[in-house]
Write a protein that holds these residues in place. Structure first.
Motif, short mmCIF file in Angstrom:
data_model
loop_
_atom_site.label_atom_id
_atom_site.label_comp_id
_atom_site.label_asym_id
_atom_site.label_seq_id
_atom_site.Cartn_x
_atom_site.Cartn_y
_atom_site.Cartn_z
N ILE A 4 28.57 11.22 -1.20
CA ILE A 4 29.38 10.55 -0.18
C ILE A 4 30.79 11.12 -0.24
O ILE A 4 31.09 11.98 -1.08
N LYS A 5 31.65 10.67 0.65
CA LYS A 5 33.05 11.07 0.59
C LYS A 5 33.69 10.56 -0.70
O LYS A 5 33.47 9.43 -1.10
N LEU A 6 34.47 11.40 -1.33
CA LEU A 6 35.13 11.02 -2.58
C LEU A 6 36.31 10.11 -2.30
O LEU A 6 37.32 10.52 -1.73
N ASP A 7 36.17 8.85 -2.70
CA ASP A 7 37.25 7.86 -2.55
C ASP A 7 36.94 6.71 -3.49
O ASP A 7 36.09 5.87 -3.20
N TYR B 269 36.25 3.20 -2.34
CA TYR B 269 35.03 2.88 -1.59
C TYR B 269 33.88 3.72 -2.16
O TYR B 269 33.47 4.72 -1.56
N PRO B 270 33.33 3.31 -3.32
CA PRO B 270 32.41 4.19 -4.04
C PRO B 270 30.93 3.99 -3.71
O PRO B 270 30.07 4.34 -4.52
N TYR B 271 30.62 3.40 -2.55
CA TYR B 271 29.23 3.16 -2.16
C TYR B 271 28.88 3.95 -0.90
O TYR B 271 29.73 4.16 -0.02
N CYS B 272 27.62 4.33 -0.78
CA CYS B 272 27.11 4.81 0.51
C CYS B 272 26.95 3.58 1.42
O CYS B 272 27.04 2.44 0.97
N LYS B 273 26.71 3.81 2.69
CA LYS B 273 26.64 2.69 3.64
C LYS B 273 25.51 1.72 3.28
O LYS B 273 25.68 0.50 3.36
#
Length: 252
Positions: free
Chosen positions: A192-195, A198-202
């Protein structure tokens, strides 16, 4: 306690919300056409370099002036939500839900209504509004703005070009090391995007969001993807934290 807002009240509270924010501002409005007073307040916050400013809009009508203005802001993250109709404005301590858009015509000529809630007076309501706003941001497409100048025979025109932000690219750090913008879901290990905020996929976020337990034990490090005991509030392993503690914002 919830406070009712008329047109003048909504405009005043919105200006104060932006002005008094300490580290986070979320502006959700279908139309990305911002009046000069609000632009000035956002620019003041941007100069601090300590405020994360998220702007979510829903109509693909970006004008050259808006593109040029957003491009020169460092702290703004812009996102597009195709089906957006809500108007909602938040800081880390206040929330406004209203019919009022961000452009001056709405604040001067229209009859608007809204409600205001503060985190101190009504933490439960504030948190519900904040969670919904963040859900909208997460399902939106984060954008980067580039400007193309096109010359015609009559005059020079500036045409905005909006491109989806690349999720898996490399960026250079100050020490000439390379960091990747690809992260891993702490629950399923999908890329996923590195952040770290917000460490979860949708899919996994939807599951986590049912209970919202920030200390629920997860399985993987958000940065390196290796098995580790992690959580929403501590999404990375200790080694990655030591290595990247100055590179990202973290929940703690």
């Amino acid at each position: 306690m919830v406070e009712f807002l008329n047109t003048e009240g909504a405009s005043y509270k919105l200006n104060q919300l932006i002005k008094n924010a300490d580290h986070e501002i979320i502006l959700i409005s279908p139309f990305l056409k911002i009046n000069q007073k609000i632009k000035d307040l956002i620019e003041n916050q941007d100069r601090k370099r300590t405020t994360d400013i998220k702007i979510i809009y829903g109509k693909n009508e970006l004008q050259p002036d808006e593109n040029n203005w957003i491009k020169q802001l460092v702290s703004v993250r812009l996102a597009f939500c195709k089906d957006l109709h809500a108007k909602c404005y938040l800081s880390e301590k206040e929330a406004i839900i209203t019919s009022m858009n961000l452009y001056e015509y709405s604040q001067v000529n229209n009859y608007e209504m809204g409600i205001y809630a503060s985190k101190d007076d009504d933490p439960s309501l504030y948190q519900e509004v904040y969670n919904e706003a963040m859900d909208i941001f997460r399902i939106s497409d984060e954008l980067k703005i580039t400007i193309e100048k096109v010359e015609s025979k009559a005059d020079k025109k500036v045409e905005p070009k909006v491109e989806p932000k690349q999720k898996h690219v490399s960026a250079k750090m100050n020490d000439n090391k390379t960091k990747t913008e690809t992260g891993f879901c702490v629950r399923c290990q999908d890329q996923i995007k590195l952040d770290p905020m917000y460490p979860y996929c949708k899919k996994c976020f939807t599951s986590w969001n049912k209970y919202k337990n920030e200390e629920y034990k997860e399985k993987y490090c958000h940065i390196c993807g290796k098995p580790t005991e992690s959580s929403k509030i501590k999404p990375i392993c200790y080694n990655c934290y030591k290595k990247h503690k100055n590179d990202f914002n973290f929940p703690l």
